[in-house]
Motif scaffolding. Sequence first.
Motif, PDB file in Angstrom:
ATOM      1  N   UNK A  54       0.810  -1.215   0.000  1.00  0.00           N
ATOM      2  CA  UNK A  54       0.000   0.000   0.000  1.00  0.00           C
ATOM      3  C   UNK A  54       0.847   1.270   0.000  1.00  0.00           C
ATOM      4  N   UNK A  55       1.999   1.251   0.685  1.00  0.00           N
ATOM      5  CA  UNK A  55       2.856   2.445   0.713  1.00  0.00           C
ATOM      6  C   UNK A  55       3.410   2.721  -0.688  1.00  0.00           C
ATOM      7  N   UNK A  56       3.814   1.671  -1.405  1.00  0.00           N
ATOM      8  CA  UNK A  56       4.328   1.829  -2.775  1.00  0.00           C
ATOM      9  C   UNK A  56       3.252   2.408  -3.678  1.00  0.00           C
ATOM     10  N   UNK A  57       2.026   1.868  -3.576  1.00  0.00           N
ATOM     11  CA  UNK A  57       0.921   2.368  -4.396  1.00  0.00           C
ATOM     12  C   UNK A  57       0.686   3.861  -4.142  1.00  0.00           C
ATOM     13  N   UNK A  58       0.653   4.223  -2.884  1.00  0.00           N
ATOM     14  CA  UNK A  58       0.379   5.626  -2.526  1.00  0.00           C
ATOM     15  C   UNK A  58       1.496   6.540  -2.999  1.00  0.00           C
ATOM     16  N   UNK A  59       2.743   6.098  -2.844  1.00  0.00           N
ATOM     17  CA  UNK A  59       3.884   6.920  -3.237  1.00  0.00           C
ATOM     18  C   UNK A  59       3.930   7.123  -4.753  1.00  0.00           C
ATOM     19  N   UNK A  60       3.724   6.036  -5.513  1.00  0.00           N
ATOM     20  CA  UNK A  60       3.761   6.140  -6.978  1.00  0.00           C
ATOM     21  C   UNK A  60       2.617   7.009  -7.484  1.00  0.00           C
ATOM     22  N   UNK A  61       1.425   6.831  -6.925  1.00  0.00           N
ATOM     23  CA  UNK A  61       0.276   7.640  -7.333  1.00  0.00           C
ATOM     24  C   UNK A  61       0.503   9.109  -7.008  1.00  0.00           C
ATOM     25  N   UNK A  62       1.057   9.392  -5.834  1.00  0.00           N
ATOM     26  CA  UNK A  62       1.326  10.775  -5.441  1.00  0.00           C
ATOM     27  C   UNK A  62       2.401  11.397  -6.324  1.00  0.00           C
ATOM     28  N   UNK A  63       3.426  10.622  -6.641  1.00  0.00           N
ATOM     29  CA  UNK A  63       4.509  11.124  -7.489  1.00  0.00           C
ATOM     30  C   UNK A  63       3.997  11.431  -8.899  1.00  0.00           C
ATOM     31  N   UNK A  64       3.181  10.514  -9.447  1.00  0.00           N
ATOM     32  CA  UNK A  64       2.605  10.754 -10.767  1.00  0.00           C
ATOM     33  C   UNK A  64       1.709  11.983 -10.783  1.00  0.00           C
ATOM     34  N   UNK A 140       4.479  20.558  -2.106  1.00  0.00           N
ATOM     35  CA  UNK A 140       3.134  20.684  -1.538  1.00  0.00           C
ATOM     36  C   UNK A 140       2.170  19.698  -2.186  1.00  0.00           C
ATOM     37  N   UNK A 141       2.251  19.565  -3.522  1.00  0.00           N
ATOM     38  CA  UNK A 141       1.395  18.621  -4.231  1.00  0.00           C
ATOM     39  C   UNK A 141       1.704  17.189  -3.821  1.00  0.00           C
ATOM     40  N   UNK A 142       2.978  16.852  -3.772  1.00  0.00           N
ATOM     41  CA  UNK A 142       3.380  15.494  -3.413  1.00  0.00           C
ATOM     42  C   UNK A 142       2.923  15.146  -1.999  1.00  0.00           C
ATOM     43  N   UNK A 143       3.096  16.075  -1.070  1.00  0.00           N
ATOM     44  CA  UNK A 143       2.693  15.837   0.317  1.00  0.00           C
ATOM     45  C   UNK A 143       1.184  15.674   0.441  1.00  0.00           C
ATOM     46  N   UNK A 144       0.432  16.584  -0.169  1.00  0.00           N
ATOM     47  CA  UNK A 144      -1.024  16.524  -0.081  1.00  0.00           C
ATOM     48  C   UNK A 144      -1.595  15.269  -0.710  1.00  0.00           C
ATOM     49  N   UNK A 145      -1.119  14.925  -1.902  1.00  0.00           N
ATOM     50  CA  UNK A 145      -1.609  13.724  -2.584  1.00  0.00           C
ATOM     51  C   UNK A 145      -1.244  12.454  -1.815  1.00  0.00           C
ATOM     52  N   UNK A 146      -0.019  12.409  -1.297  1.00  0.00           N
ATOM     53  CA  UNK A 146       0.413  11.216  -0.558  1.00  0.00           C
ATOM     54  C   UNK A 146      -0.439  11.015   0.688  1.00  0.00           C
ATOM     55  N   UNK A 147      -0.716  12.100   1.419  1.00  0.00           N
ATOM     56  CA  UNK A 147      -1.558  11.993   2.615  1.00  0.00           C
ATOM     57  C   UNK A 147      -2.969  11.541   2.249  1.00  0.00           C
ATOM     58  N   UNK A 148      -3.500  12.071   1.150  1.00  0.00           N
ATOM     59  CA  UNK A 148      -4.832  11.670   0.693  1.00  0.00           C
ATOM     60  C   UNK A 148      -4.881  10.195   0.339  1.00  0.00           C
TER      61      UNK A 148
END
Length: 210
Positions: A54-64, A140-148
């Motif tokens: 789940x952490x990998x999924x969230x990180x890749x989605x946030x990065x994209x 800011x985008x990476x942090x917000x998306x990753x938390x979401x």
Amino acid sequence: MKIPASIWIHKANVALQALGVWGLGAMALVDSSSVPMPLDALLIKDVAENHSRFVIYCLIAALGSAIGSLVPYYLGRAGGELILLKRINRQRYEQLRDRFEKQEFLAIMVPAMLPPPMPIKLFELAAGVFEMKPAWFFSAMLTGKFLRFMLWAVITILYGPKIISTMTKAVHDHLGYVLGAGGIVVVLIVVYVVRKLFDRRRGTQFPVED
């Protein structure tokens, strides 16, 4: 015969889903840069099928998502003020500008944490118009998306994917309250962290008015 755009989007979704975690990142990039994609639904599906990643999924989605958001951001930098004014009135424009001047990081991070129908591209465009630093914007985008995405992942793991639809509907129905509450929570966290850093570096208490 001309094929409807919805069919092309559906085919693209299927193709991207077949790529696994990299497809998730590609879908996040497309969703954030141009064409809306069912990103949250795919993330929840992937997490439900494989909790351990789940952490990998969230990180890749946030990065994209963060990379894709650079497209509307640079459109704003290139002269997006006229585009922005076509979508919002002058009063709303002034409010956005004041928000960025006071706390630009939170002005991007908080909206990025919220799911659709939050008009996040409006804030991305505004960040470019008001000349927010690219690195600061991306962070800011990476942090917000990753938390979401992490929130969706944890809820999915604990309660199953069905509860997400109920929560999403509640957010849609009460978006103003959710945005206000989210902003308050984030501000409190930032104040707490700043106070801890101040105490650690200076060896004194954070200044408080009497």
